[in-house]
Design an enzyme around this catalytic site. Structure first.
Site, PDB file in Angstrom:
ATOM      1  N   HIS A   1      55.928  89.726  15.814  1.00  0.00           N
ATOM      2  CA  HIS A   1      55.633  89.255  17.160  1.00  0.00           C
ATOM      3  C   HIS A   1      56.312  87.895  17.288  1.00  0.00           C
ATOM      4  O   HIS A   1      56.001  86.984  16.519  1.00  0.00           O
ATOM      5  CB  HIS A   1      54.134  89.081  17.386  1.00  0.00           C
ATOM      6  CG  HIS A   1      53.299  90.267  16.973  1.00  0.00           C
ATOM      7  ND1 HIS A   1      52.904  90.488  15.691  1.00  0.00           N
ATOM      8  CD2 HIS A   1      52.796  91.289  17.710  1.00  0.00           C
ATOM      9  CE1 HIS A   1      52.166  91.598  15.629  1.00  0.00           C
ATOM     10  NE2 HIS A   1      52.087  92.102  16.841  1.00  0.00           N
TER      11      HIS A   1
ATOM     12  N   TYR B   1      51.242  86.766  21.499  1.00  0.00           N
ATOM     13  CA  TYR B   1      50.204  86.321  22.434  1.00  0.00           C
ATOM     14  C   TYR B   1      50.163  84.802  22.580  1.00  0.00           C
ATOM     15  O   TYR B   1      49.893  84.260  23.643  1.00  0.00           O
ATOM     16  CB  TYR B   1      48.824  86.745  21.934  1.00  0.00           C
ATOM     17  CG  TYR B   1      48.474  88.187  22.102  1.00  0.00           C
ATOM     18  CD1 TYR B   1      48.536  88.807  23.348  1.00  0.00           C
ATOM     19  CD2 TYR B   1      48.046  88.936  21.014  1.00  0.00           C
ATOM     20  CE1 TYR B   1      48.177  90.141  23.502  1.00  0.00           C
ATOM     21  CE2 TYR B   1      47.679  90.264  21.160  1.00  0.00           C
ATOM     22  CZ  TYR B   1      47.750  90.865  22.405  1.00  0.00           C
ATOM     23  OH  TYR B   1      47.380  92.173  22.552  1.00  0.00           O
TER      24      TYR B   1
ATOM     25  N   SER C   1      56.149  92.289  26.125  1.00  0.00           N
ATOM     26  CA  SER C   1      54.999  91.476  25.724  1.00  0.00           C
ATOM     27  C   SER C   1      54.084  92.261  24.805  1.00  0.00           C
ATOM     28  O   SER C   1      54.143  93.497  24.731  1.00  0.00           O
ATOM     29  CB  SER C   1      54.201  91.035  26.955  1.00  0.00           C
ATOM     30  OG  SER C   1      53.423  92.118  27.450  1.00  0.00           O
ATOM     31  N   ASP C   2      53.207  91.564  24.108  1.00  0.00           N
ATOM     32  CA  ASP C   2      52.121  92.215  23.397  1.00  0.00           C
ATOM     33  C   ASP C   2      51.101  92.687  24.436  1.00  0.00           C
ATOM     34  O   ASP C   2      51.134  92.268  25.597  1.00  0.00           O
ATOM     35  CB  ASP C   2      51.491  91.246  22.402  1.00  0.00           C
ATOM     36  CG  ASP C   2      50.843  91.948  21.221  1.00  0.00           C
ATOM     37  OD1 ASP C   2      50.544  93.156  21.347  1.00  0.00           O
ATOM     38  OD2 ASP C   2      50.620  91.300  20.186  1.00  0.00           O
ATOM     39  N   TRP C   3      50.189  93.523  24.006  1.00  0.00           N
ATOM     40  CA  TRP C   3      49.275  94.210  24.933  1.00  0.00           C
ATOM     41  C   TRP C   3      48.331  93.255  25.662  1.00  0.00           C
ATOM     42  O   TRP C   3      47.672  92.425  25.049  1.00  0.00           O
ATOM     43  CB  TRP C   3      48.458  95.252  24.173  1.00  0.00           C
ATOM     44  CG  TRP C   3      48.994  96.633  24.348  1.00  0.00           C
ATOM     45  CD1 TRP C   3      48.327  97.718  24.843  1.00  0.00           C
ATOM     46  CD2 TRP C   3      50.314  97.093  24.070  1.00  0.00           C
ATOM     47  NE1 TRP C   3      49.156  98.818  24.888  1.00  0.00           N
ATOM     48  CE2 TRP C   3      50.387  98.458  24.418  1.00  0.00           C
ATOM     49  CE3 TRP C   3      51.468  96.473  23.579  1.00  0.00           C
ATOM     50  CZ2 TRP C   3      51.539  99.209  24.285  1.00  0.00           C
ATOM     51  CZ3 TRP C   3      52.621  97.218  23.438  1.00  0.00           C
ATOM     52  CH2 TRP C   3      52.637  98.570  23.791  1.00  0.00           C
TER      53      TRP C   3
END
Length: 251
Positions: free
Chosen positions: A109, A155, A186-188
């Site tokens: 990430h 995040y 993006s991350d969730w």
């Protein structure tokens, strides 16, 4: 129909995600202990063949953040505390998975996602030298050596700015300096928290896709465009990269 595999590690190809049994491949931390680039590529080639059998074109991995603490909850899916080892192995895995021609990885990430606690709100305050020598280095190696299809932002904030909202990360460093040509997602649910990433700022930064797409994201982007905060060129650039990814993988 394109299927994007949503899994946080190699063992995610199984009956729960596919309705059929897949191989439980070893995690990144185990693979990293071999220090064997050829083995990493061979392992990933086998994974890519299995993806093809299941008609899967996207894998949300490999994960390649740093092991800053032995207590970090996701160390098993990160390679190492060493950025060079992480980058070289991630590049080999990327080349292996993508060697079948219609599967792509999403390295993640990016960046400084090195703790599980409060990872949607923590602000990683890091000097530019440390960022470039430690936290960016593995990603840079993977991008330059293997051209992953996609990158996932983290995040957390980095020096006060959410990674998904940072043009410095998504555009200046990754695209202009490293020559990355793929998509960035993006991350969730990064835009869900009240103090989370702002949807229109994701597009402005060059974070092309907001995953998984939340209720107010499109309204926020449309509103920013109408107010002149977000340009048509920025929107079209994001859309163009998404279309290019689909063209590349939907063969």
């Amino acid at each position: 129909k394109i299927r994007i595999l949503d899994t946080d590690g190699p063992a995610g190809v199984n009956s729960s995600t596919l309705g059929a049994f897949g191989t439980g491949f070893c995690s990144e931390v185990v693979l990293a202990q071999t220090w064997n680039v050829d083995l990493a590529k061979e392992y990933a080639e086998a994974m890519g063949l299995e993806f093809a059998d299941f008609h899967i074109v996207g894998w949300y991995a490999p994960s390649m953040n740093m092991h800053r603490s032995a207590f970090a909850g996701r160390d098993f899916e990160y390679y190492s505390e060493d950025p060079f080892l992480s980058g070289v192995l991630a590049a080999a895995v990327t080349r292996g998975v993508q060697s079948n021609g219609n599967s792509g990885v999403t390295i993640k990430h990016f960046a400084c996602n090195n703790q599980e606690d409060n990872r949607m709100g923590v602000d990683a305050c890091v000097s530019e030298r440390a960022l470039r020598e430690i936290y960016f280095r593995g990603f840079e190696i993977a991008v330059k050596k293997s051209a992953p299809v996609s990158i996932m932002t983290s995040y957390n904030l980095i020096n006060g700015v959410h990674a998904a909202n940072s043009r410095d990360l998504c555009t200046v460093v990754v695209r202009e300096e490293w020559g990355f040509e793929g998509t960035i997602m993006s991350d969730w649910n990064t835009t869900v928290p009240e103090d989370g990433s702002e949807p229109w700022k994701c597009a402005a930064a060059g974070n092309d896709i907001i995953m998984p797409g939340n209720t107010n994201d499109d309204a926020d982007i449309r509103d920013a465009y109408e107010k002149g905060l977000l340009s048509e060129r920025e929107i079209r650039s994001c859309a163009g990269r998404i279309i290019a990814m689909i063209d590349k993988l939907a063969k």
